[in-house]
Design a protein around this motif. Sequence first.
Motif, PDB file in Angstrom:
ATOM      1  N   ARG A 105      47.394  35.338  25.975  1.00  0.00           N
ATOM      2  CA  ARG A 105      48.674  34.511  25.536  1.00  0.00           C
ATOM      3  C   ARG A 105      49.378  33.809  26.616  1.00  0.00           C
ATOM      4  NH1 ARG A 105      47.496  33.905  20.397  1.00  0.00           N
ATOM      5  NH2 ARG A 105      47.964  35.824  19.160  1.00  0.00           N
ATOM      6  N   TRP A 106      49.518  32.628  26.725  1.00  0.00           N
ATOM      7  CA  TRP A 106      49.733  31.742  27.929  1.00  0.00           C
ATOM      8  C   TRP A 106      51.125  32.151  28.488  1.00  0.00           C
ATOM      9  CZ3 TRP A 106      54.573  28.927  27.897  1.00  0.00           C
ATOM     10  CH2 TRP A 106      55.009  28.884  26.590  1.00  0.00           C
ATOM     11  N   ASP A 107      52.016  32.894  27.330  1.00  0.00           N
ATOM     12  CA  ASP A 107      53.457  33.149  27.794  1.00  0.00           C
ATOM     13  C   ASP A 107      53.538  34.676  28.046  1.00  0.00           C
ATOM     14  OD1 ASP A 107      52.897  33.813  25.257  1.00  0.00           O
ATOM     15  OD2 ASP A 107      54.931  33.153  24.362  1.00  0.00           O
ATOM     16  N   SER A 108      52.581  35.642  27.882  1.00  0.00           N
ATOM     17  CA  SER A 108      52.509  36.950  28.484  1.00  0.00           C
ATOM     18  C   SER A 108      51.158  37.262  28.753  1.00  0.00           C
ATOM     19  CB  SER A 108      52.966  37.760  26.746  1.00  0.00           C
ATOM     20  OG  SER A 108      51.975  37.547  25.950  1.00  0.00           O
ATOM     21  N   ALA A 109      50.596  36.688  29.839  1.00  0.00           N
ATOM     22  CA  ALA A 109      49.336  36.744  30.177  1.00  0.00           C
ATOM     23  C   ALA A 109      49.208  38.265  31.037  1.00  0.00           C
ATOM     24  CB  ALA A 109      49.182  35.851  31.604  1.00  0.00           C
ATOM     25  N   GLU A 110      50.265  38.901  31.022  1.00  0.00           N
ATOM     26  CA  GLU A 110      49.980  40.178  31.619  1.00  0.00           C
ATOM     27  C   GLU A 110      49.659  41.323  30.665  1.00  0.00           C
ATOM     28  OE1 GLU A 110      54.267  40.280  30.743  1.00  0.00           O
ATOM     29  OE2 GLU A 110      52.912  38.904  31.624  1.00  0.00           O
ATOM     30  N   ASP A 111      49.995  41.071  29.440  1.00  0.00           N
ATOM     31  CA  ASP A 111      49.400  41.855  28.290  1.00  0.00           C
ATOM     32  C   ASP A 111      48.187  42.015  28.358  1.00  0.00           C
ATOM     33  OD1 ASP A 111      52.137  42.258  28.054  1.00  0.00           O
ATOM     34  OD2 ASP A 111      52.512  41.070  26.438  1.00  0.00           O
ATOM     35  N   GLU A 112      47.627  43.087  27.453  1.00  0.00           N
ATOM     36  CA  GLU A 112      46.390  42.877  27.092  1.00  0.00           C
ATOM     37  C   GLU A 112      45.729  41.956  26.292  1.00  0.00           C
ATOM     38  OE1 GLU A 112      43.725  45.610  27.187  1.00  0.00           O
ATOM     39  OE2 GLU A 112      44.941  45.673  29.070  1.00  0.00           O
ATOM     40  N   PRO A 113      44.505  41.247  26.402  1.00  0.00           N
ATOM     41  CA  PRO A 113      44.282  40.187  25.294  1.00  0.00           C
ATOM     42  C   PRO A 113      44.081  40.666  24.050  1.00  0.00           C
ATOM     43  CG  PRO A 113      42.644  40.513  27.137  1.00  0.00           C
ATOM     44  CD  PRO A 113      43.535  41.646  27.402  1.00  0.00           C
ATOM     45  N   VAL A 114      44.369  39.687  23.083  1.00  0.00           N
ATOM     46  CA  VAL A 114      44.670  39.915  21.669  1.00  0.00           C
ATOM     47  C   VAL A 114      43.225  39.666  20.833  1.00  0.00           C
ATOM     48  CG1 VAL A 114      45.769  39.370  19.499  1.00  0.00           C
ATOM     49  CG2 VAL A 114      47.071  39.512  21.688  1.00  0.00           C
ATOM     50  N   ARG A 115      42.810  40.534  20.097  1.00  0.00           N
ATOM     51  CA  ARG A 115      41.658  40.067  19.523  1.00  0.00           C
ATOM     52  C   ARG A 115      41.976  38.969  18.269  1.00  0.00           C
ATOM     53  NH1 ARG A 115      36.381  42.828  17.257  1.00  0.00           N
ATOM     54  NH2 ARG A 115      36.891  44.325  18.354  1.00  0.00           N
ATOM     55  N   VAL A 116      41.386  37.838  18.352  1.00  0.00           N
ATOM     56  CA  VAL A 116      41.768  36.855  17.612  1.00  0.00           C
ATOM     57  C   VAL A 116      40.803  36.569  16.230  1.00  0.00           C
ATOM     58  CG1 VAL A 116      43.420  35.882  18.859  1.00  0.00           C
ATOM     59  CG2 VAL A 116      41.016  35.074  18.995  1.00  0.00           C
ATOM     60  N   ALA A 117      39.335  37.007  16.777  1.00  0.00           N
ATOM     61  CA  ALA A 117      38.448  36.596  15.650  1.00  0.00           C
ATOM     62  C   ALA A 117      37.266  37.535  15.923  1.00  0.00           C
ATOM     63  CB  ALA A 117      37.854  35.164  15.765  1.00  0.00           C
ATOM     64  N   THR A 118      36.482  37.810  14.803  1.00  0.00           N
ATOM     65  CA  THR A 118      35.114  38.379  14.932  1.00  0.00           C
ATOM     66  C   THR A 118      34.113  37.775  14.068  1.00  0.00           C
ATOM     67  OG1 THR A 118      36.283  40.719  15.045  1.00  0.00           O
ATOM     68  CG2 THR A 118      34.180  40.891  14.789  1.00  0.00           C
ATOM     69  N   ALA A 119      32.839  37.752  14.532  1.00  0.00           N
ATOM     70  CA  ALA A 119      31.818  36.794  13.770  1.00  0.00           C
ATOM     71  C   ALA A 119      30.646  37.599  13.754  1.00  0.00           C
ATOM     72  CB  ALA A 119      31.744  35.575  14.187  1.00  0.00           C
ATOM     73  N   TYR A 120      29.590  37.503  12.835  1.00  0.00           N
ATOM     74  CA  TYR A 120      28.220  38.009  12.961  1.00  0.00           C
ATOM     75  C   TYR A 120      27.414  36.727  12.409  1.00  0.00           C
ATOM     76  CZ  TYR A 120      30.402  42.394  12.896  1.00  0.00           C
ATOM     77  OH  TYR A 120      31.435  43.396  13.605  1.00  0.00           O
ATOM     78  N   LEU A 121      26.372  36.413  13.332  1.00  0.00           N
ATOM     79  CA  LEU A 121      25.809  35.345  13.019  1.00  0.00           C
ATOM     80  C   LEU A 121      23.911  35.542  13.055  1.00  0.00           C
ATOM     81  CD1 LEU A 121      27.972  34.218  15.320  1.00  0.00           C
ATOM     82  CD2 LEU A 121      27.344  32.353  14.675  1.00  0.00           C
ATOM     83  N   VAL A 122      23.391  34.869  12.371  1.00  0.00           N
ATOM     84  CA  VAL A 122      21.736  35.174  12.475  1.00  0.00           C
ATOM     85  C   VAL A 122      21.426  33.893  13.186  1.00  0.00           C
ATOM     86  CG1 VAL A 122      19.513  35.497  11.009  1.00  0.00           C
ATOM     87  CG2 VAL A 122      22.096  36.500  10.242  1.00  0.00           C
ATOM     88  N   PHE A 123      20.559  34.397  14.148  1.00  0.00           N
ATOM     89  CA  PHE A 123      19.750  33.217  14.921  1.00  0.00           C
ATOM     90  C   PHE A 123      18.129  33.298  14.645  1.00  0.00           C
ATOM     91  CE2 PHE A 123      22.371  30.550  17.475  1.00  0.00           C
ATOM     92  CZ  PHE A 123      23.617  31.146  17.040  1.00  0.00           C
ATOM     93  N   VAL A 124      17.573  32.310  14.652  1.00  0.00           N
ATOM     94  CA  VAL A 124      15.869  32.622  14.636  1.00  0.00           C
ATOM     95  C   VAL A 124      15.392  31.839  15.662  1.00  0.00           C
ATOM     96  CG1 VAL A 124      14.065  31.841  12.901  1.00  0.00           C
ATOM     97  CG2 VAL A 124      16.204  32.706  11.834  1.00  0.00           C
ATOM     98  N   GLY A 125      14.584  32.491  16.608  1.00  0.00           N
ATOM     99  CA  GLY A 125      13.859  31.883  17.747  1.00  0.00           C
ATOM    100  C   GLY A 125      12.849  31.001  17.050  1.00  0.00           C
ATOM    101  N   VAL A 126      12.790  29.825  17.768  1.00  0.00           N
ATOM    102  CA  VAL A 126      11.850  28.519  17.203  1.00  0.00           C
ATOM    103  C   VAL A 126      10.980  28.046  18.073  1.00  0.00           C
ATOM    104  CG1 VAL A 126      13.117  28.165  14.834  1.00  0.00           C
ATOM    105  CG2 VAL A 126      13.595  27.080  17.366  1.00  0.00           C
ATOM    106  N   ASP A 127       9.595  27.511  17.562  1.00  0.00           N
ATOM    107  CA  ASP A 127       8.843  27.238  18.722  1.00  0.00           C
ATOM    108  C   ASP A 127       9.168  25.606  18.841  1.00  0.00           C
ATOM    109  OD1 ASP A 127       7.569  25.900  16.759  1.00  0.00           O
ATOM    110  OD2 ASP A 127       5.909  27.277  16.601  1.00  0.00           O
ATOM    111  N   LEU A 128       8.406  24.741  19.625  1.00  0.00           N
ATOM    112  CA  LEU A 128       8.633  23.460  19.969  1.00  0.00           C
ATOM    113  C   LEU A 128       8.750  22.664  18.659  1.00  0.00           C
ATOM    114  CD1 LEU A 128       6.809  22.868  23.236  1.00  0.00           C
ATOM    115  CD2 LEU A 128       8.954  22.933  23.036  1.00  0.00           C
ATOM    116  N   GLY A 129       7.796  23.111  17.585  1.00  0.00           N
ATOM    117  CA  GLY A 129       7.625  22.484  16.537  1.00  0.00           C
ATOM    118  C   GLY A 129       8.671  22.804  15.452  1.00  0.00           C
TER     119      GLY A 129
END
Length: 172
Positions: A105-129
């Motif tokens: 937080r910009w106004d309390s930078a000494e505090d522990e960071p707050v968790r604001v989002a969690t996400a799970y994504l699927v990626f696929v490795g692809v070749d040039l085509g």
Amino acid sequence: MTEHPSSAPAGKPTSYSRVTLSRIMTAVDVNLYGTVHGGVLMKFVDDVAGASAARHSGGTAVTAAIDEIVFSEAVRVGDLVHAHAQVNWTGQTSMEVGVRVVAERWDSAEDEPVRVATAYLVFVGVDLGGAPRPVRPVLPETPEDERRYREAEIRRAHRLARRRAIQAHRAG
Ligand SMILES: CC(=O)SCCNC(=O)CCNC(=O)[C@H](O)C(C)(C)COP(=O)(O)OP(=O)(O)OC[C@H]1O[C@@H](n2cnc3c(N)ncnc32)[C@H](O)[C@@H]1OP(=O)(O)O
């Protein structure tokens, strides 16, 4: 005895895929309510996850699905936001990337960071085509990595079951 080189790609430890992106949120990032737009955070999440998937797979990887994204706290202008990503699980050509987003937080930078989002994504490795290519296995290193690997398998089983059920429903 003659040693034959294995055709299976050598694995990489989970830590190899860890990537963090950081940025300070500004006035152009806000929604009508004055907090940071969810779409801004989604782009940030996709960017860091893509970098993690590309690093793990050693090449191009595309977003196949954003399985889940949870916004747990609002982000405000001036907050320093960090997005941490790692490959949790690998299949033949796909990878699950987990992303944790925290804010100083910009106004309390000494505090522990707050968790604001969690996400799970699927990626696929692809070749040039653009066709799917095999990706090397991820090798969990810590009990936490093992837990994430097993939970990623549960999410994948649900994802595939849901897809099959909807296809069956549409087929009548
Ligand atoms: C970084 C970026 O911004 S990229 C831009 C946004 N993304 C894109 O443009 C991607 C567009 N989509 C595509 O190109 C294709 O659909 C691909 C490459 C993702 C998948 O191609 P397909 O021919 O459908 O691949 P295929 O059916 O063989 O599946 C490949 C793998 O992806 C997985 N997969 C495919 N679709 C999904 C899905 N919706 N959810 C979860 N996993 C999926 C499969 O389970 C399989 O995994 P495995 O090999 O580990 O068992």
